[in-house]
Design an enzyme around this catalytic site. Sequence first.
Site, PDB file in Angstrom:
ATOM      1  N   SER A 161     -16.394 -32.345 -21.573  1.00 50.36           N
ATOM      2  CA  SER A 161     -16.304 -32.983 -20.281  1.00 50.36           C
ATOM      3  C   SER A 161     -14.879 -33.090 -19.724  1.00 50.36           C
ATOM      4  O   SER A 161     -14.705 -33.280 -18.529  1.00 50.36           O
ATOM      5  CB  SER A 161     -16.879 -34.398 -20.386  1.00 50.36           C
ATOM      6  OG  SER A 161     -16.105 -35.187 -21.270  1.00 50.36           O
ATOM      7  N   LYS A 173      -7.460 -37.970 -17.503  1.00 48.41           N
ATOM      8  CA  LYS A 173      -8.890 -37.812 -17.216  1.00 48.41           C
ATOM      9  C   LYS A 173      -9.341 -39.012 -16.386  1.00 48.41           C
ATOM     10  O   LYS A 173      -8.862 -40.137 -16.604  1.00 48.41           O
ATOM     11  CB  LYS A 173      -9.653 -37.742 -18.548  1.00 48.41           C
ATOM     12  CG  LYS A 173     -11.131 -37.393 -18.432  1.00 48.41           C
ATOM     13  CD  LYS A 173     -11.758 -37.235 -19.822  1.00 48.41           C
ATOM     14  CE  LYS A 173     -13.241 -36.897 -19.764  1.00 48.41           C
ATOM     15  NZ  LYS A 173     -13.813 -36.670 -21.117  1.00 48.41           N
ATOM     16  N   SER A 181     -15.589 -33.071 -26.275  1.00 50.34           N
ATOM     17  CA  SER A 181     -15.122 -33.033 -24.884  1.00 50.34           C
ATOM     18  C   SER A 181     -13.639 -32.773 -24.698  1.00 50.34           C
ATOM     19  O   SER A 181     -13.192 -32.548 -23.579  1.00 50.34           O
ATOM     20  CB  SER A 181     -15.482 -34.339 -24.176  1.00 50.34           C
ATOM     21  OG  SER A 181     -16.835 -34.335 -23.817  1.00 50.34           O
TER      22      SER A 181
END
Lengths: 103, 491, 525
Positions: free
Chosen positions: B158, B83, B182
């Site tokens: 996210s 990420k 997330s």
Amino acid sequence: MAQHVTERDVRDIAEYARIHLDPDEIVQMTVDLNSIIDSLKPITEYDLEGVVPTFHPIGSLSNVMREDVEVTSFTQEEALSNAPARQDDCFLIPSILGEGGDR
Amino acid sequence: MAGFASMGVREIQVGLASKDFSAREVAQAALERIAKCDDEVHAYLEVTEELALQAADQIDEALASGKSPAEIGPIAGVPIAFKDNMNLKGTHTTCSSRMLESYVSPYTATCVARAIQAGGIPLGKLNMDEFAFGSSTETSAFGRTHNPWDLERVPGGSSGGSAAAVAAGLATVTLGSDTGGSIRQPGSFTGTVAVKPTYGVVSRYGIVAFGSSLDQVGPFARSVEDAALTLNAISGHDPLDCTSQPVDTDFTANLAEGAKGMRVGFVPAFMEAQGLEPEVKAIVEQAAKHLADAGAELVEVELPNAQAAMSAYYVLGPCEAFSNLSRFDSVRYGYCDPGHKDLGSQYEASRANGFGPEARRRIMLGSYLLSAGVYDKYYYPAQQVRTLITADYTRAYEKCDVILAPVSPRTAFKFGEISDPTSMYLSDMFTISINIAGNGGMSLPAGLGADTHLPVGVQLIGPQFKDENMFRAAAALEQVYGKAPLAPAFA
Amino acid sequence: MKTLEEVLQDWEAVIGLEVHCELTKLETKMFCGCKLEFGAPPNTHTCPVCLGLPGALPVPNRAAIQSIVLAGLATNCDIEKHTMFYRKGYMYPDMAKNFQTTQGPKAFCMRGHLDLTVDGRGAKERLFWEDLAEGETSENMTRTADGYVAHVGITRIHMEEDAGKMVHIGGGEGRIAGATHSLVDYNRAGTPLIELVTEPDLRTPEEARLFMHKLRQIFLTLGISDCSMEEGSLRADGNISLRRRGSKEFGTKTELKNINSFKNLHDGLAYEICRQAEVLEEGGKIYQETRHWDPSKKHTIVMRVKETADDYRMFPDPDLAPYDLSDEFIERVRAKLPELPDQKAARFERDYGLSSYDARHLVEHRFTTEFFEEACAEAGDRAKELAKPLANLALNDISAYVNAGEGIDFSKTAFSPARGVALVSLLAEDVISSKQAKEVFAAVLEEDKDPDAIVEERGMKQVSDTGAIEAVIDEVLAANPDKVAAYKGGKTGLIGFFVGQCMKAMKGQGNPKLINELLAKKLDA
């Protein structure tokens, strides 16, 4: 919906948070914040008398420290590598006080 | 090298051990697939070809010297991606924000370093909601990521890029971070195994902070075992993170034990929650039945304060985010609005133009909630509520070993379908309380929804520092559902 | 403007200090392993943590926590076992994270105090102590023989981190006002810093000066900081308000900054007291503001007006574990407490029979303390006998020498404690006069030779032979019959003249004590 913050408040908050908001953004932000703050109501309605807050969700972990031993630092170039502006091996910024004097 | 996309960790390592292919070939296959397919998905913000090939060559050298993949590390030869809130020296770490568009990490996050140390081949950095504020990856400043199951839909967020990359076979495993759901929610939306371990299991050092007391890093994979192996690689005490705990659990240890004898908690109130879609509810109920069939005992547990978790979260998250994001000031790094003669206007313009709308909203909210007089009304009670929620879980685990719950109330939605911030926040209703309490939770793909025919995950929630419990239950369910497939269009 | 003395007749000054001290003796910073070093090239001691890079996390330095506990124990504080670090938010470019990691309502050290002995000229700034009987106490003041002791409360000492350094350009004299740009160097960012806050118990600029001086001595003795006000490792801000004599209410206070010496602290506070008195007496109003002391112009100027209380958005730092200090931790620190200046002075009085004045002043400076102690050790059995002249040597000659030179480390000079003992022995045995002793002191430093050798070489031994002295006296008296007559007529002050003439005749080597005695005997006969 309750009015938790006024546009005036939002302007002050933005100033503290150092975010420029245009007048129309202030209006929308005021609406958004009031809506979100309204949804936080349950937290204000709880009976929390005598409940100890949990600031650190780490169980009984405490006194976490390191020894006073030097670790390799960045080189000067690494430290400054992301600087938007630099001069004389320092980070360069425009006038802190500006023309308006102290803030 | 054929068939790379659908391979798991063991298959890659068997292939490497038997010299069916080299690590370099694995890396090349992964890079080729990204080049070919990522235009459609847009999971990647940066592909680190050079680092990947370098890492692969090192593994090939180690293999040539006679080491087995397992001796090199738990994910030796496995393509992995991160990420974009994870620092990896020499790469951009943008958090999908204009604010950090040109920022190049001068250091590496502990979990990333450990993943590479454990033999992972670093493919690149993955798209996300800006600074992890969001549940759809639509707030990324660098374009939205598409759900590989339906390109018109969001992958969740996210950690949307991390989920989509695994679902489309653009990486074997990925790392994401979870502050309120997330990891788990995008796991559910993309049909991937997605794990948020107990707070403190994985070091947060080098992860750009959103909510420091809530953030936790975890893996995405297409099998429970791959997720466990990845977690093995990245977990454990880190002297650079005061909140990291001395954990040396082998998360693969009890995967084969089955659910027999496990006590599985079931929260009736969750199943009656407003907004929970029938197709999701049905799948969770079916999962409960599968566990019971496998010999688990189902017990009803109560989490009476869970409904306060949402408001506690929307107090704590923005307060911590406000503080964490105050460092973005155009002085040392990050976006600097040009042409200002005084620092004040440079600050205000840089932060106005560097941060997107959701980031600005959360910063503003946090600044308000921490202000004098308001702090006592929201922040302090929110931390007291955290005590109550944590106690709820502790009590519940006296009766059970793992809790079964929905992940998201619905399947993946279409781009732009949810625009109102408070409605968007509701998609985290079943995941948030776990971050508040600090427990581990994971999303396990449990088939497709009857109505939408999109992936639905079920959530397994373990007691603190007993993340192996949820892995064991998940492995038992995986026996029924099978390993997570690639999204059909990418199979 | 009235003088301080005049103002303090009508007004009582209420002064509190906020003292910041960098723990410069540590190897590394507060929350990261970067080296602590003053004066290194800019931005060469930084890392993700002290540059506030995204993703970096703080880990506290154990030695810093030990140092603050040591400081707390040495200043009579209670050690608070359960404390947390907080984030104090304000955006300023020298603060890399834009929040300072500091402590909240509970600091590691709470509720301490120091007692200040005030006498001599300094005591004159405070009124009414002379009205008290020795040992009597009024408010925070207890009368002593020649002054008073002031009891000064310490509210707290908390742990925090220092900011980076800025250089302002384009504004003249490096001032921030008018600057067009600033340069930021983060080497200092994250330096372990302790902040001590006193109760508003100080009443005169002299008390404030003495407090800082005493605190500095303690911190130096603890070895936690080099306490350099010049380099900024020890800094003091003063809060000052005035109230009419007899009033119990506090007036509006101003905060005085930019104090980089003890003299500036005293003079700045004195000026600010007089300024406030003038404003108040003219019917004006004191605004809560920060003022800057300009030592060259000898006045204070406004830096910042505080319209509303600062709102720092403080909350417990989730990245740092809370503290739960064990008794064992505290006791281990306590075991490291060295003998503190007050304890040392008491020991000097007790063991060497020094006066309280001498003892107190000896422990004021490390070089006098160390010299005295080592010399006494050197003197062995004769320590008690030589203690007074050794103390005089340290407080007069050595102090004057050190104060005249800049940054002299006296322990590195040729004048070793052993040579000190030799010198005072020569004096005690009447081998040389005290005037000659001064010459020998200078010569030892200059030539790096033992005092005995210098005395020998220069033939300085004073003449204590009664016969030789008497011969000289007879010559002098014979040469000045008129003055002898005048003396006998009652002008006894002429004794000095005769002594001088004798010394001159003996080229300064006569024993003045003996000359005096013998002269008196002859003249009074």
